[in-house]
Motif scaffolding. Structure first.
Motif, mmCIF file in Angstrom:
data_model
loop_
_atom_site.group_PDB
_atom_site.id
_atom_site.type_symbol
_atom_site.label_atom_id
_atom_site.label_comp_id
_atom_site.label_asym_id
_atom_site.label_seq_id
_atom_site.Cartn_x
_atom_site.Cartn_y
_atom_site.Cartn_z
ATOM 1 N N ASP A 204 63.609 78.603 106.682
ATOM 2 C CA ASP A 204 63.327 78.839 108.103
ATOM 3 C C ASP A 204 64.083 77.904 109.026
ATOM 4 O O ASP A 204 64.359 78.271 110.182
ATOM 5 C CB ASP A 204 61.822 78.701 108.373
ATOM 6 N N TRP A 205 64.404 76.706 108.569
ATOM 7 C CA TRP A 205 64.888 75.701 109.506
ATOM 8 C C TRP A 205 66.298 75.201 109.249
ATOM 9 O O TRP A 205 66.996 74.828 110.195
ATOM 10 C CB TRP A 205 63.927 74.509 109.531
ATOM 11 N N PRO B 265 69.259 78.621 109.550
ATOM 12 C CA PRO B 265 69.617 79.079 110.900
ATOM 13 C C PRO B 265 70.285 78.011 111.771
ATOM 14 O O PRO B 265 70.724 78.313 112.870
ATOM 15 C CB PRO B 265 68.267 79.478 111.515
ATOM 16 N N THR C 63 68.691 75.048 112.809
ATOM 17 C CA THR C 63 67.754 74.272 113.631
ATOM 18 C C THR C 63 67.772 72.800 113.260
ATOM 19 O O THR C 63 67.793 71.924 114.134
ATOM 20 C CB THR C 63 66.328 74.839 113.487
ATOM 21 N N ALA D 158 70.899 71.212 114.640
ATOM 22 C CA ALA D 158 70.835 71.015 116.088
ATOM 23 C C ALA D 158 69.975 69.806 116.445
ATOM 24 O O ALA D 158 70.294 69.053 117.374
ATOM 25 C CB ALA D 158 70.283 72.274 116.758
ATOM 26 N N TYR E 110 56.032 77.952 113.044
ATOM 27 C CA TYR E 110 56.388 79.343 113.293
ATOM 28 C C TYR E 110 55.485 80.271 112.515
ATOM 29 O O TYR E 110 55.289 80.097 111.304
ATOM 30 C CB TYR E 110 57.848 79.623 112.928
ATOM 31 N N VAL F 14 63.224 83.247 114.506
ATOM 32 C CA VAL F 14 63.331 81.897 113.943
ATOM 33 C C VAL F 14 64.615 81.738 113.144
ATOM 34 O O VAL F 14 65.181 80.644 113.063
ATOM 35 C CB VAL F 14 62.099 81.567 113.073
ATOM 36 N N ALA G 88 69.965 82.183 118.482
ATOM 37 C CA ALA G 88 70.445 80.904 119.002
ATOM 38 C C ALA G 88 69.654 80.500 120.242
ATOM 39 O O ALA G 88 69.446 79.307 120.501
ATOM 40 C CB ALA G 88 71.928 81.012 119.328
ATOM 41 N N ARG H 35 66.482 78.803 119.088
ATOM 42 C CA ARG H 35 66.787 77.448 118.618
ATOM 43 C C ARG H 35 67.052 76.500 119.798
ATOM 44 O O ARG H 35 66.553 75.379 119.834
ATOM 45 C CB ARG H 35 67.997 77.496 117.687
ATOM 46 N N SER H 36 67.820 76.956 120.774
ATOM 47 C CA SER H 36 68.132 76.109 121.922
ATOM 48 C C SER H 36 66.890 75.773 122.733
ATOM 49 O O SER H 36 66.721 74.629 123.191
ATOM 50 C CB SER H 36 69.163 76.796 122.821
ATOM 51 N N LEU I 246 63.833 75.560 121.665
ATOM 52 C CA LEU I 246 63.053 74.595 120.876
ATOM 53 C C LEU I 246 63.617 73.188 121.045
ATOM 54 O O LEU I 246 62.880 72.239 121.358
ATOM 55 C CB LEU I 246 63.089 75.040 119.409
ATOM 56 N N VAL I 247 64.915 73.051 120.822
ATOM 57 C CA VAL I 247 65.545 71.714 120.885
ATOM 58 C C VAL I 247 65.446 71.156 122.297
ATOM 59 O O VAL I 247 65.149 69.969 122.488
ATOM 60 C CB VAL I 247 67.005 71.799 120.411
#
Length: 278
Positions: free
Chosen positions: A64-65, A68, A70, A73, A127, A262, A266, A269-270, A272-273
């Motif tokens: 999951d992380w 992708p 994440t 990042a 998630y 998830v 993108a 992900r963005s 979240l970060v």
């Protein structure tokens, strides 16, 4: 701690320059809970608060992380990162006994990992199934500084956990244990195929499916600034504003996509970060 196998213990390429280590905490009922850890990228100013990631049903921390991007990042942004494999998933202990599962039990496991990190605070991300685990944890764990939950919506408020109105847990359990999956309905067939592709232990997943949390979450007890992050067409995260409104001070971000955001988005992900930046 022991170094992860190359490229990773579960077969994914680790898409980050940060070294990866794997460790295990044996929790109170004897189950080993595995977690994976990365430090900030070299040359980047390190943030003092680690980010803890909890994956969704049928997946594991790396799937999951890491895959992708994440984790990459986050480490590029100066964060140390911990991805936890929930019991029955990934490298963690397996069992076909439903009494050993449920997100409430998994939240206890997550808190044991947080305690083992020996840090003054964590930022927590969950998630789908992992979002329920994260919400239950944040309602009781004062070390949670910021919280991001994705892949869930009104079901948390109206059903008490993952939205079983969209996906019946008993039907899912039976599908996971079916000897011949060729006759399964399309949606459930896709979930089984995903679990098999992820190398999941199907009896363990079926046991958890029969133990999903339905008792609600004390959302009013969550003090951490929270982001509810959902795909616009996610059938398991319908009306995410209902969840955001139930968490004091929470914000909502909806991105294009379904329940796979998830791993595919993108923009997810963005968001979240960016939310975890100071």
């Amino acid at each position: 701690m022991m170094p992860a196998a190359d490229p990773s213990p579960c077969g994914e390429r680790l898409m980050t320059d940060s070294p990866h280590v794997e460790a295990v905490v044996v929790v109170d009922d004897g189950t080993p809970i595995a977690y994976h850890r990365w430090e900030p990228d070299p040359g980047v100013e390190a943030h003092p608060v680690p980010v803890v990631l909890q994956h969704g049903f049928g997946a594991h921390g790396l799937l999951d992380w890491v895959a992708p991007g994440t984790v990459a990042a986050l480490t590029a942004a100066g964060r140390s990162v911990v991805a936890v494999d929930a019991r029955g998933h990934g490298r963690s202990g397996k069992s076909a006994d439903p009494a050993r599962y449920g997100e409430q039990r998994m939240a206890l496991d997550l808190r044991a990992v947080v305690a083992a990190l020996d840090v003054p605070a964590v930022d927590l991300v969950g998630y789908s199934m992992g979002a329920i685990i994260a919400l239950l944890t944040a309602a009781r764990e004062p070390l949670v500084r910021r919280l991001v939950v994705g892949g869930v919506g009104a079901g948390v408020v109206e059903v008490g956990g993952v939205d079983t109105r969209a996906l019946g847990n008993e039907a899912l359990a039976e599908a996971l244990l079916a000897e011949d999956p060729r006759d399964l309905p399309p949606g459930i067939a896709e979930m089984r195929a995903f679990a098999e592709t992820a190398g999941a232990d199907l009896p363990s997943l079926a046991a958890h499916a029969r133990s999903v949390h339905r008792d609600g979450v004390d959302l009013a007890a969550i003090k951490a600034p929270t982001l509810v992050l959902a795909g616009a067409d996610d059938p398991l995260a319908v009306r995410p504003q209902v969840l955001a409104e139930a968490i004091p001070g929470a914000s909502l971000r909806v991105v294009p996509g379904t329940h796979d955001v998830v791993g595919t988005s993108a923009e997810f992900r963005s968001a979240l970060v960016d939310f975890l930046r100071d």
